[in-house]
Design an enzyme around this catalytic site. Sequence first.
Site, PDB file in Angstrom:
ATOM      1  N   ALA A 155      83.442 -42.582 -28.091  1.00  0.00           N
ATOM      2  CA  ALA A 155      81.982 -42.432 -28.041  1.00  0.00           C
ATOM      3  C   ALA A 155      81.671 -41.010 -27.581  1.00  0.00           C
ATOM      4  O   ALA A 155      82.568 -40.291 -27.137  1.00  0.00           O
ATOM      5  CB  ALA A 155      81.370 -43.441 -27.072  1.00  0.00           C
ATOM      6  N   LYS A 156      80.439 -40.607 -27.682  1.00  0.00           N
ATOM      7  CA  LYS A 156      79.998 -39.308 -27.160  1.00  0.00           C
ATOM      8  C   LYS A 156      78.496 -39.369 -27.003  1.00  0.00           C
ATOM      9  O   LYS A 156      77.815 -40.108 -27.713  1.00  0.00           O
ATOM     10  CB  LYS A 156      80.364 -38.183 -28.131  1.00  0.00           C
ATOM     11  CG  LYS A 156      80.502 -36.836 -27.443  1.00  0.00           C
ATOM     12  CD  LYS A 156      81.817 -36.752 -26.690  1.00  0.00           C
ATOM     13  CE  LYS A 156      81.998 -35.401 -26.051  1.00  0.00           C
ATOM     14  NZ  LYS A 156      83.332 -35.273 -25.463  1.00  0.00           N
ATOM     15  N   GLY A 157      77.982 -38.586 -26.061  1.00  0.00           N
ATOM     16  CA  GLY A 157      76.539 -38.586 -25.849  1.00  0.00           C
ATOM     17  C   GLY A 157      76.062 -37.236 -25.379  1.00  0.00           C
ATOM     18  O   GLY A 157      76.855 -36.328 -25.132  1.00  0.00           O
TER      19      GLY A 157
ATOM     20  N   ASP B 141      80.879 -33.881 -19.324  1.00  0.00           N
ATOM     21  CA  ASP B 141      81.194 -32.968 -20.427  1.00  0.00           C
ATOM     22  C   ASP B 141      80.471 -31.661 -20.107  1.00  0.00           C
ATOM     23  O   ASP B 141      80.049 -31.451 -18.970  1.00  0.00           O
ATOM     24  CB  ASP B 141      80.716 -33.590 -21.761  1.00  0.00           C
ATOM     25  CG  ASP B 141      81.447 -33.013 -22.969  1.00  0.00           C
ATOM     26  OD1 ASP B 141      81.313 -31.807 -23.201  1.00  0.00           O
ATOM     27  OD2 ASP B 141      82.138 -33.760 -23.675  1.00  0.00           O
TER      28      ASP B 141
END
EC number: 1.4.1.3
Length: 411
Positions: A101-103, A142
């Site tokens: 996943a990434k956001g 991140d």
Amino acid sequence: MNALVATNRNFKLAARLLKLDSKLEKSLLIPFREIKVECTIPKDDGTLASFVGFRVQHDNARGPMKGGIRYHPEVDPDEVNALAQLMTWKTAVANIPYGGAKGGIGCSPGDLSLSELERLTRVFTQKIHDLIGIHTDVPAPDMGTGPQTMAWILDEYSKFHGYSPAVVTGKPTDLGGSLGRDAATGRGVLFATEALLNEYGKTIAGQRFVIQGFGNVGSWAAQLIHEKGGKIVAVSDITGAIKNSKGIDIPSLLKHANEHRGVKGFNGGDPIDPKSILVEDCDILIPAALGGVINRENANEIKAKFIIEAANHPTDPEADEILSKKGVVILPDIYANSGGVTVSYFEWVQNIQGFMWDEEKVNDELKTYMTNGFKDVKEMCKTHNCDLRMGAFTLGVNRVARATVLRGWEA
């Protein structure tokens, strides 16, 4: 070439090598869920500001989805999609029980006060709290975020679901963060480099390194490589770049960078144009900053024999081909920078068990995972007669494909 196009291209090449069924290939590429939310907050001066937040949950065949949250003005759906997909293959290469996943939130964190950042993080968490979770999707820091951001997410999430330290990783140790997490990506880069050099009968000691990027990953990699006898001859960050062919005194540079917020002005080396950092003479080049920095414009001039991709997607496919013809060996990002997500996994395990490990255990386990990961990538290179990038992609894609088929999801 943008990150999504490049990632899809590498996936398709791997799928071809693995002879995947076209239906399965398509289902592996489509994200599980894409989330886009509006986050409106009162600023310190009383005015309202709106930001757009994203979370792309790519695949959960092998376990809960996992990936960072970045605060950056250029956060957009394509970039988040590409990085979410990369996380799926990276967690599979590392052989940890996660998907990808990434956001992110499109904002300039430097332009926001600490209280504005806290309000923004809490509003974003309120919008996605029912879509993340310990066994669903576990965010991490991140670009532009860190342990404090994770602490706010943990607190806001816990208001809805009860105290849940395992819902995020990369937290402060006072809230259940793991020892060794801060250094994990940089330490993973060290272990990956050692594994690669070992193949060529070399060690870190005596090798000349150039490191682009002196943030968390680059500075830890520099410190650990320096301790192992590696000679770091040039370093750059957003403030500038320095070079010393006799080797930079890394402990002094770290002190300077902490005090002056960057490497600029360090008197233990000569200032150079930051644009030339990638083409400086060295044995090993470590890009540890942004994506797409090695491209067809500069690939021919790169002098390094080895490139260790500490950043996500630093090398464009066109540059890959040029460097391959020159005989440059590239250790790909989905293996080389997987130390961070591996120690995030250890943190999650410790939180679920309610039992914390000492730092030596964390580092020993990380070395085992990185060493085994390299062996697995090399095995795929032999099987499919391919380079390390395709070895890593075929390894990751194959593991996810097998889990998908075993779960009966491939239709």
